[in-house]
Design a protein around this motif. Structure first.
Motif, PDB file in Angstrom:
ATOM      1  N   SER A  50     -53.619  10.881 -25.656  1.00  5.54           N
ATOM      2  CA  SER A  50     -54.416   9.749 -25.183  1.00  5.54           C
ATOM      3  C   SER A  50     -55.263  10.172 -23.990  1.00  5.54           C
ATOM      4  CB  SER A  50     -53.502   8.603 -24.772  1.00  5.54           C
ATOM      5  OG  SER A  50     -52.659   8.253 -25.839  1.00  5.54           O
ATOM      6  N   ASN A  51     -56.578   9.987 -24.082  1.00  2.00           N
ATOM      7  CA  ASN A  51     -57.467  10.352 -22.981  1.00  2.00           C
ATOM      8  C   ASN A  51     -57.331   9.406 -21.795  1.00  2.00           C
ATOM      9  OD1 ASN A  51     -58.700  12.760 -23.519  1.00  2.00           O
ATOM     10  ND2 ASN A  51     -60.370  11.849 -24.671  1.00  2.00           N
ATOM     11  N   ASN A  52     -56.837   8.184 -22.015  1.00  2.99           N
ATOM     12  CA  ASN A  52     -56.730   7.223 -20.914  1.00  2.99           C
ATOM     13  C   ASN A  52     -55.383   7.301 -20.191  1.00  2.99           C
ATOM     14  OD1 ASN A  52     -55.441   6.232 -23.203  1.00  2.99           O
ATOM     15  ND2 ASN A  52     -55.750   4.114 -22.635  1.00  2.99           N
ATOM     16  N   LEU A  53     -54.532   8.247 -20.593  1.00  2.00           N
ATOM     17  CA  LEU A  53     -53.232   8.420 -19.938  1.00  2.00           C
ATOM     18  C   LEU A  53     -53.137   9.807 -19.324  1.00  2.00           C
ATOM     19  CD1 LEU A  53     -50.871   6.825 -22.618  1.00  2.00           C
ATOM     20  CD2 LEU A  53     -51.776   5.769 -20.546  1.00  2.00           C
ATOM     21  N   VAL A  54     -52.263   9.945 -18.343  1.00  2.00           N
ATOM     22  CA  VAL A  54     -51.995  11.246 -17.728  1.00  2.00           C
ATOM     23  C   VAL A  54     -50.599  11.684 -18.149  1.00  2.00           C
ATOM     24  CG1 VAL A  54     -53.528  10.859 -15.759  1.00  2.00           C
ATOM     25  CG2 VAL A  54     -51.131  10.215 -15.585  1.00  2.00           C
ATOM     26  N   ARG A  86     -44.070  12.999 -20.221  1.00  3.43           N
ATOM     27  CA  ARG A  86     -44.329  11.680 -20.802  1.00  3.43           C
ATOM     28  C   ARG A  86     -45.749  11.271 -20.437  1.00  3.43           C
ATOM     29  NH1 ARG A  86     -41.869   7.026 -16.903  1.00  3.43           N
ATOM     30  NH2 ARG A  86     -42.598   7.927 -14.966  1.00  3.43           N
ATOM     31  N   GLU A  87     -46.354  10.470 -21.287  1.00  2.00           N
ATOM     32  CA  GLU A  87     -47.689   9.957 -21.018  1.00  2.00           C
ATOM     33  C   GLU A  87     -47.560   8.611 -20.316  1.00  2.00           C
ATOM     34  OE1 GLU A  87     -50.917  10.990 -24.128  1.00  2.00           O
ATOM     35  OE2 GLU A  87     -49.064  10.651 -25.247  1.00  2.00           O
ATOM     36  N   VAL A  88     -48.236   8.476 -19.177  1.00  2.79           N
ATOM     37  CA  VAL A  88     -48.214   7.230 -18.410  1.00  2.79           C
ATOM     38  C   VAL A  88     -49.622   6.934 -17.907  1.00  2.79           C
ATOM     39  CG1 VAL A  88     -45.801   7.492 -17.659  1.00  2.79           C
ATOM     40  CG2 VAL A  88     -47.635   8.399 -16.240  1.00  2.79           C
ATOM     41  N   ASP A  89     -49.839   5.693 -17.463  1.00  5.41           N
ATOM     42  CA  ASP A  89     -51.139   5.384 -16.871  1.00  5.41           C
ATOM     43  C   ASP A  89     -51.185   5.961 -15.455  1.00  5.41           C
ATOM     44  OD1 ASP A  89     -50.394   3.231 -14.842  1.00  5.41           O
ATOM     45  OD2 ASP A  89     -49.622   2.329 -16.682  1.00  5.41           O
ATOM     46  N   LEU A  90     -52.385   6.072 -14.932  1.00  3.82           N
ATOM     47  CA  LEU A  90     -52.591   6.709 -13.623  1.00  3.82           C
ATOM     48  C   LEU A  90     -51.845   5.974 -12.504  1.00  3.82           C
ATOM     49  CD1 LEU A  90     -53.969   8.998 -12.147  1.00  3.82           C
ATOM     50  CD2 LEU A  90     -55.988   7.586 -11.917  1.00  3.82           C
ATOM     51  N   LYS A  91     -51.815   4.645 -12.559  1.00  2.00           N
ATOM     52  CA  LYS A  91     -51.129   3.875 -11.513  1.00  2.00           C
ATOM     53  C   LYS A  91     -49.632   4.200 -11.495  1.00  2.00           C
ATOM     54  CE  LYS A  91     -50.189  -0.784  -9.886  1.00  2.00           C
ATOM     55  NZ  LYS A  91     -50.400  -2.229 -10.098  1.00  2.00           N
ATOM     56  N   THR A  92     -49.010   4.206 -12.665  1.00  2.43           N
ATOM     57  CA  THR A  92     -47.582   4.522 -12.748  1.00  2.43           C
ATOM     58  C   THR A  92     -47.311   5.924 -12.220  1.00  2.43           C
ATOM     59  OG1 THR A  92     -47.296   3.072 -14.655  1.00  2.43           O
ATOM     60  CG2 THR A  92     -45.620   4.776 -14.330  1.00  2.43           C
TER      61      THR A  92
END
Length: 140
Positions: A75-79, A96-102
């Motif tokens: 996913s390009n929108n996850l880090v 694990r893939e998470v959003d930038l805020k997390t």
């Protein structure tokens, strides 16, 4: 912005896997990141892997390549978060893939991140409801 690695080929995957070494903690470390920092072993940096994209060589974070190889999609929108906290690790079980805020809140030691994790003030009062002032303007 991350490079679209959906074009990674079998030879590149084989080359990527040739750079891996498992350590005693179960981490699978990407060797080029170790070799680059042998002058200062205190540095724990992310590894980068070069792939051919549109006829040119591009650098992709090694942990993103590992996720792609394991899952077949990224996913390009996850880090990618390193659960083991070893930036050199590319073990899919440790990523694990998470959003930038997390990722920022869970892995940062900044005052803002530390305060966001608190659920009680220094005197033990819960940081909810009437115990919580949302701005200094509420005091006036």
């Amino acid at each position: 912005m991350y490079i679209d690695i959906l074009t990674i080929n079998a030879d590149e995957i084989k080359r990527f896997k040739s750079y891996l070494q498992k350590n005693e903690n179960g981490c699978i470390e990407f060797l080029p990141s170790l070799l680059r920092n042998r002058k200062d072993p205190r540095i724990n940096s992310y590894g980068h892997f070069r792939i051919c994209k549109d006829g040119r060589s591009v650098s992709v974070p090694a942990h993103r390549v590992a996720i792609f190889i394991e899952k077949g999609v990224i996913s390009n929108n996850l880090v990618v978060d390193h659960i083991c906290r070893n930036k050199r690790c590319v073990n899919p079980e440790h990523l694990r893939e998470v959003d930038l805020k997390t990722n920022s809140l869970e892995n940062s030691i900044s005052p803002a991140a530390n305060n966001a994790k608190k659920d009680r003030c220094e005197k033990g009062h819960p940081l909810i409801g009437d115990n919580l002032l949302l701005s200094f303007s509420a005091l006036s």
